[in-house]
Design a protein around this motif. Structure first.
Motif, PDB file in Angstrom:
ATOM      1  N   LEU A 165       0.857  -1.181   0.000  1.00 11.35           N
ATOM      2  CA  LEU A 165       0.000   0.000   0.000  1.00 11.35           C
ATOM      3  C   LEU A 165       0.893   1.230   0.000  1.00 11.35           C
ATOM      4  N   LYS A 215      -2.450   4.709   6.590  1.00  8.66           N
ATOM      5  CA  LYS A 215      -2.150   3.460   5.898  1.00  8.66           C
ATOM      6  C   LYS A 215      -2.159   2.361   6.939  1.00  8.66           C
ATOM      7  N   LYS A 265      -5.821  -1.179   4.254  1.00 12.56           N
ATOM      8  CA  LYS A 265      -6.584  -0.068   3.681  1.00 12.56           C
ATOM      9  C   LYS A 265      -5.812   1.245   3.757  1.00 12.56           C
ATOM     10  N   ASN A 324      -3.131   0.620  -4.161  1.00 13.55           N
ATOM     11  CA  ASN A 324      -3.438  -0.521  -3.286  1.00 13.55           C
ATOM     12  C   ASN A 324      -2.615  -1.752  -3.678  1.00 13.55           C
ATOM     13  N   LYS A 325      -2.813  -2.822  -2.952  1.00 13.17           N
ATOM     14  CA  LYS A 325      -2.032  -4.045  -3.163  1.00 13.17           C
ATOM     15  C   LYS A 325      -2.325  -4.730  -4.493  1.00 13.17           C
TER      16      LYS A 325
END
Length: 151
Positions: free
Chosen positions: A5, A129, A133, A27-28
């Motif tokens: 992230l 972070k 999320k 995001n991942k």
């Protein structure tokens, strides 16, 4: 290889002695969302191609430069308000008092007036972070009778 992230915060300019930033979340899954603290305008949403995770396509209809958001009259991808929609004749009654609003749509009031929430620089209260999320909290305090609205 697992993706991480990521939050990026880039200063864009100063408006009325307030700093305007572009915030980018990754995001991942390598999806990328960028937005401004000016009006909360979402600048882009980029998704990776299924077989090429490091190549993206921006799927959001938007503008090419920050300066275009300054003159936006379409309320494209922004925080709309103080009301979303039109108020007939740019006035309303509350507690036996009539409030006159700015007429920015003919004789009517649209989406918060001449300088609605989409034209305000919002404070960035937090950028967080966590393991799963990313989040951003924007804040703006509308003063009493700004654009004619009671506080």
């Amino acid at each position: 290889m697992a993706l991480q992230l990521i939050i990026k915060k880039e200063k864009i300019t100063n408006l009325d002695n307030q700093q305007v930033f572009k915030i980018t979340f990754i995001n991942k899954n390598n999806y990328i969302v960028s937005f401004y603290n000016f009006g909360g305008y979402i600048d882009s949403i980029s998704i990776p191609y299924q077989n090429k995770l490091h190549e993206h396509e921006d799927i959001l209809l938007g503008y090419r430069s920050f300066e275009d958001y300054l003159s936006d009259q379409s309320y494209l991808n922004c925080i709309v308000g103080r009301v979303c929609g039109r108020i007939a004749d740019a006035r309303f009654d509350l507690n036996n008092k009539t409030y006159q609003l700015f007429s920015n749509n003919g004789k009517h009031h649209l989406h918060g007036g001449k300088f609605g929430f989409n034209k305000k620089v919002w404070s960035i209260n937090s950028l967080d972070k966590k393991s799963d999320k990313l989040s951003c909290t924007l804040y703006y305090k509308s003063i009493h009778l700004e654009e004619g609205y009671p506080g």
